[in-house]
Motif scaffolding. Structure first.
Motif, short mmCIF file in Angstrom:
data_model
loop_
_atom_site.label_atom_id
_atom_site.label_comp_id
_atom_site.label_asym_id
_atom_site.label_seq_id
_atom_site.Cartn_x
_atom_site.Cartn_y
_atom_site.Cartn_z
N VAL A 1 4.87 1.81 1.16
CA VAL A 1 5.76 2.85 0.62
C VAL A 1 5.10 4.20 0.92
O VAL A 1 3.88 4.35 0.78
N SER A 2 5.90 5.15 1.38
CA SER A 2 5.39 6.48 1.70
C SER A 2 5.48 7.39 0.48
O SER A 2 6.28 7.16 -0.41
N THR A 3 4.65 8.42 0.50
CA THR A 3 4.77 9.47 -0.52
C THR A 3 5.77 10.50 -0.01
O THR A 3 6.12 10.51 1.17
N PRO B 1 0.82 -1.22 0.00
CA PRO B 1 0.00 0.00 0.00
C PRO B 1 0.85 1.27 0.00
O PRO B 1 1.98 1.27 0.49
N VAL B 2 0.28 2.33 -0.54
CA VAL B 2 0.90 3.65 -0.53
C VAL B 2 0.33 4.41 0.65
O VAL B 2 -0.90 4.47 0.82
N LYS B 3 1.20 4.98 1.48
CA LYS B 3 0.75 5.79 2.62
C LYS B 3 1.11 7.25 2.36
O LYS B 3 2.26 7.58 2.09
N LEU B 4 0.10 8.09 2.50
CA LEU B 4 0.28 9.53 2.28
C LEU B 4 0.95 10.16 3.49
O LEU B 4 0.51 9.98 4.62
N VAL C 1 -0.68 15.30 -8.55
CA VAL C 1 0.20 14.15 -8.70
C VAL C 1 1.45 14.40 -7.87
O VAL C 1 2.06 15.47 -7.97
N ILE C 2 1.82 13.41 -7.03
CA ILE C 2 3.03 13.51 -6.23
C ILE C 2 3.84 12.22 -6.37
O ILE C 2 3.33 11.21 -6.85
N SER C 3 5.08 12.27 -5.94
CA SER C 3 5.98 11.12 -6.05
C SER C 3 5.90 10.24 -4.82
O SER C 3 5.61 10.71 -3.72
N SER C 4 6.21 8.97 -5.02
CA SER C 4 6.40 8.07 -3.88
C SER C 4 7.89 8.14 -3.52
O SER C 4 8.72 8.50 -4.35
N GLU C 5 8.19 7.82 -2.27
CA GLU C 5 9.59 7.81 -1.83
C GLU C 5 10.35 6.76 -2.63
O GLU C 5 9.81 5.70 -2.94
#
Length: 181
Positions: free
Chosen positions: A83-85, A42-45, A100-104
């Motif tokens: 994975v964090s943003t 999962p992606v965590k903001l 739109v933003i990047s993931s780490e």
């Protein structure tokens, strides 16, 4: 393993001109080659949001995609659960937004690779207001031979709601009960 003596010429070509390899202390290099795996996480903001007076999120922030696939050695993938943003910062929000933003990125040494590097963040921001309703108190399980009276007869409830939903709220949405048991 790799025999260094067989790679001397290739290594020498990568050195700065004028530097010459005389000899190697070890005759071989051992590699620990793991199994390459794929894992969906999962992606965590990561966010720092503030809102203008009277404005709030109307629903949870939506992340698309909500998870991404990572590839790498199984032993490292087993330690990764999300994975964090990058930090998403907005001040004095007073309208809905989409960005739109990047993931780490994972360190190069970790040998973890991602196919998806960007996620879309959307947030529904709306003006909120307060409302009040009066609701009667309902008595439950009162004995047959007992008369119970409540004071006050009505309870005033103050609630916070999105301005677009204000007319949808009525006293029937609330229930105040007093259980004799």
């Amino acid at each position: 393993y790799l025999l260094i003596s067989q790679q001397k010429l290739g290594i020498q070509k990568q050195m700065i001109t004028g530097i010459e390899i005389d000899h190697f202390i070890k005759d071989s290099i051992a590699f620990n080659l793991g199994v390459l795996k794929v894992k969906k996480i999962p992606v965590k903001l990561v966010s720092d949001l503030t809102f203008a007076n009277g404005y709030e999120l109307n629903e949870a922030i939506h992340i698309e995609p909500d998870s991404i696939e990572i590839k790498g050695p199984e032993s490292i993938l087993d330690t990764i659960s999300f994975v964090s943003t990058t930090l998403f910062q907005k001040k004095q929000l007073n309208s809905s937004m989409k960005e739109v933003i990047s993931s780490e990125k994972f360190s190069r040494e970790s040998n973890i690779r991602t196919v998806q590097h960007k996620v879309e963040i959307s947030a529904s921001v709306e003006e909120f207001t307060e409302g009040e309703v009066e609701v009667p108190i309902n008595l439950l399980n009162s004995p047959n031979n007992t008369s119970i009276s409540t004071f006050p007869k009505l309870v005033k409830i103050t609630y916070k709601v999105a301005l677009s939903n204000f007319n949808k709220v009525s006293s029937s949405a609330f229930l105040i009960e007093c259980d004799y048991n």
